[in-house]
Design a protein around this motif. Structure first.
Motif, PDB file in Angstrom:
ATOM      1  N   ASN A 120       1.304  73.512  71.631  1.00 19.43           N
ATOM      2  CA  ASN A 120      -0.044  74.097  71.668  1.00 19.43           C
ATOM      3  C   ASN A 120      -1.048  73.233  72.428  1.00 19.43           C
ATOM      4  OD1 ASN A 120       0.868  76.227  69.868  1.00 19.43           O
ATOM      5  ND2 ASN A 120       0.783  74.666  68.273  1.00 19.43           N
ATOM      6  N   VAL A 121      -0.618  72.662  73.534  1.00 20.36           N
ATOM      7  CA  VAL A 121      -1.511  71.839  74.348  1.00 20.36           C
ATOM      8  C   VAL A 121      -2.071  72.709  75.472  1.00 20.36           C
ATOM      9  CG1 VAL A 121      -1.667  69.822  75.866  1.00 20.36           C
ATOM     10  CG2 VAL A 121      -0.335  69.705  73.748  1.00 20.36           C
ATOM     11  N   ASP A 122      -3.388  72.669  75.628  1.00 18.20           N
ATOM     12  CA  ASP A 122      -4.118  73.444  76.637  1.00 18.20           C
ATOM     13  C   ASP A 122      -4.570  72.466  77.715  1.00 18.20           C
ATOM     14  OD1 ASP A 122      -5.956  74.962  78.106  1.00 18.20           O
ATOM     15  OD2 ASP A 122      -6.698  76.003  76.329  1.00 18.20           O
ATOM     16  N   ILE A 123      -4.037  72.634  78.922  1.00 12.46           N
ATOM     17  CA  ILE A 123      -4.300  71.701  80.020  1.00 12.46           C
ATOM     18  C   ILE A 123      -5.234  72.373  81.018  1.00 12.46           C
ATOM     19  CG2 ILE A 123      -3.244  70.304  81.835  1.00 12.46           C
ATOM     20  CD1 ILE A 123      -0.657  70.332  80.097  1.00 12.46           C
ATOM     21  N   ASP A 132       4.525  57.384  81.422  1.00 12.22           N
ATOM     22  CA  ASP A 132       5.368  57.439  80.224  1.00 12.22           C
ATOM     23  C   ASP A 132       4.466  57.446  78.999  1.00 12.22           C
ATOM     24  OD1 ASP A 132       7.451  57.348  78.445  1.00 12.22           O
ATOM     25  OD2 ASP A 132       7.949  55.248  78.812  1.00 12.22           O
ATOM     26  N   ILE A 133       3.814  58.585  78.769  1.00 15.06           N
ATOM     27  CA  ILE A 133       2.856  58.704  77.668  1.00 15.06           C
ATOM     28  C   ILE A 133       3.216  59.902  76.794  1.00 15.06           C
ATOM     29  CG2 ILE A 133       1.017  57.589  78.985  1.00 15.06           C
ATOM     30  CD1 ILE A 133      -0.215  60.363  79.428  1.00 15.06           C
ATOM     31  N   THR A 134       2.576  59.965  75.633  1.00 13.64           N
ATOM     32  CA  THR A 134       2.786  61.053  74.684  1.00 13.64           C
ATOM     33  C   THR A 134       1.451  61.723  74.408  1.00 13.64           C
ATOM     34  OG1 THR A 134       4.623  59.863  73.654  1.00 13.64           O
ATOM     35  CG2 THR A 134       3.588  61.609  72.355  1.00 13.64           C
ATOM     36  N   ILE A 135       1.471  63.058  74.382  1.00 11.71           N
ATOM     37  CA  ILE A 135       0.293  63.839  74.023  1.00 11.71           C
ATOM     38  C   ILE A 135       0.643  64.578  72.725  1.00 11.71           C
ATOM     39  CG2 ILE A 135      -1.318  65.658  74.724  1.00 11.71           C
ATOM     40  CD1 ILE A 135      -1.398  63.197  76.576  1.00 11.71           C
ATOM     41  N   ALA A 136      -0.183  64.422  71.704  1.00 15.27           N
ATOM     42  CA  ALA A 136       0.057  65.031  70.388  1.00 15.27           C
ATOM     43  C   ALA A 136      -0.100  66.545  70.438  1.00 15.27           C
ATOM     44  CB  ALA A 136      -0.915  64.433  69.366  1.00 15.27           C
ATOM     45  N   ASP A 137       0.254  67.211  69.359  1.00 13.15           N
ATOM     46  CA  ASP A 137       0.108  68.656  69.233  1.00 13.15           C
ATOM     47  C   ASP A 137      -1.365  69.074  69.210  1.00 13.15           C
ATOM     48  OD1 ASP A 137       2.872  68.809  68.972  1.00 13.15           O
ATOM     49  OD2 ASP A 137       2.831  69.071  66.790  1.00 13.15           O
ATOM     50  N   ASN A 138      -1.612  70.303  69.674  1.00  8.54           N
ATOM     51  CA  ASN A 138      -2.934  70.953  69.570  1.00  8.54           C
ATOM     52  C   ASN A 138      -4.048  70.217  70.298  1.00  8.54           C
ATOM     53  OD1 ASN A 138      -1.879  73.040  67.783  1.00  8.54           O
ATOM     54  ND2 ASN A 138      -1.761  71.396  66.264  1.00  8.54           N
ATOM     55  N   VAL A 139      -3.718  69.510  71.359  1.00  8.89           N
ATOM     56  CA  VAL A 139      -4.713  68.782  72.141  1.00  8.89           C
ATOM     57  C   VAL A 139      -5.223  69.684  73.258  1.00  8.89           C
ATOM     58  CG1 VAL A 139      -5.030  66.830  73.729  1.00  8.89           C
ATOM     59  CG2 VAL A 139      -3.775  66.515  71.590  1.00  8.89           C
ATOM     60  N   LYS A 140      -6.530  69.620  73.521  1.00 10.98           N
ATOM     61  CA  LYS A 140      -7.127  70.315  74.656  1.00 10.98           C
ATOM     62  C   LYS A 140      -7.516  69.256  75.670  1.00 10.98           C
ATOM     63  CE  LYS A 140      -9.062  74.247  72.154  1.00 10.98           C
ATOM     64  NZ  LYS A 140      -8.039  75.170  72.483  1.00 10.98           N
ATOM     65  N   THR A 152      -2.460  60.232  70.584  1.00  7.85           N
ATOM     66  CA  THR A 152      -1.599  60.387  69.409  1.00  7.85           C
ATOM     67  C   THR A 152      -2.265  61.158  68.272  1.00  7.85           C
ATOM     68  OG1 THR A 152      -2.295  58.212  68.633  1.00  7.85           O
ATOM     69  CG2 THR A 152      -0.258  58.318  69.939  1.00  7.85           C
ATOM     70  N   THR A 153      -3.555  61.434  68.391  1.00 11.33           N
ATOM     71  CA  THR A 153      -4.258  62.186  67.349  1.00 11.33           C
ATOM     72  C   THR A 153      -4.183  63.671  67.668  1.00 11.33           C
ATOM     73  OG1 THR A 153      -5.796  60.337  67.137  1.00 11.33           O
ATOM     74  CG2 THR A 153      -6.439  62.422  66.112  1.00 11.33           C
ATOM     75  N   PRO A 154      -3.593  64.465  66.775  1.00 13.58           N
ATOM     76  CA  PRO A 154      -3.504  65.902  67.037  1.00 13.58           C
ATOM     77  C   PRO A 154      -4.872  66.586  66.963  1.00 13.58           C
ATOM     78  CG  PRO A 154      -2.122  65.260  65.148  1.00 13.58           C
ATOM     79  CD  PRO A 154      -2.930  64.083  65.541  1.00 13.58           C
ATOM     80  N   GLY A 155      -5.008  67.658  67.742  1.00 13.61           N
ATOM     81  CA  GLY A 155      -6.185  68.510  67.637  1.00 13.61           C
ATOM     82  C   GLY A 155      -7.459  68.007  68.286  1.00 13.61           C
ATOM     83  N   VAL A 156      -7.382  67.002  69.125  1.00 12.17           N
ATOM     84  CA  VAL A 156      -8.581  66.466  69.763  1.00 12.17           C
ATOM     85  C   VAL A 156      -8.775  67.081  71.148  1.00 12.17           C
ATOM     86  CG1 VAL A 156      -8.470  64.279  68.518  1.00 12.17           C
ATOM     87  CG2 VAL A 156      -7.360  64.469  70.741  1.00 12.17           C
TER      88      VAL A 156
END
Length: 166
Positions: A120-123, A132-140, A152-156
């Motif tokens: 659920n990531v909106d780019i 080599d990075i990680t994007i948490a769930d529900n990030v805009k 790493t914080t979801p929903g931000v």
């Protein structure tokens, strides 16, 4: 496994709308056709069929400005606009990703490692996710943002160059 029918519904409300957009050659039709070939390439069990769909996807992708390898995106991918979408084959993207166009999901040029993006990531338009990075769930991710560190914080919501959480 991706359900092609459910992804088609992201682009067309009905078969009548699909036919109308196909006849009038609107951009949603071409984006959907690219995604259809991508999903057929991913699900092909025969190497010749897989190569056939990869070829069709690559020809259309060249016209649309898309370079998206098979096996990167989980189900629910929705591309809003054509032009300049480049994705590294080592990237992994979760379910229900939205791309607004002019995006890059790639390595940092020094290693092959690419981003791992959650569900659920909106780019946003023009956003780049590099390294080599990680994007948490529900990030805009806001328009024009350049993300080079893990979120790493979801929903931000992330904006700016370099990207920062707001």
């Amino acid at each position: 496994m991706t359900n092609i029918r459910s992804e088609k519904k992201l682009y067309f409300d009905s078969n009548a709308q699909y036919i109308k957009r196909k006849v009038t050659r609107e951009h949603e039709y071409y984006i959907w056709k690219f995604q259809y070939y991508l999903r057929k390439e991913e699900s092909a069990s025969n190497i010749l069929v897989q190569l056939w769909y990869r070829r069709k996807k690559n020809i259309l992708g060249t016209k649309l400005g898309f370079m998206i390898p098979a096996g990167v995106f989980d189900s629910g991918l929705h591309i809003w606009h054509y032009g300049g979408i480049i994705v590294n084959g080592y990237a992994k993207v979760g379910k229900n990703c939205i791309l607004h166009g002019d995006n890059c999901i790639g390595n940092n040029g020094m290693t092959l490692a690419a981003p791992k993006i959650g569900d659920n990531v909106d780019i946003g338009v023009g956003a780049k996710i590099i390294g080599d990075i990680t994007i948490a769930d529900n990030v805009k991710i806001g328009a024009g943002a350049v993300i080079v560190k893990s979120i790493t914080t979801p929903g931000v919501t992330v904006i700016g160059i370099p990207g920062r959480v707001i």
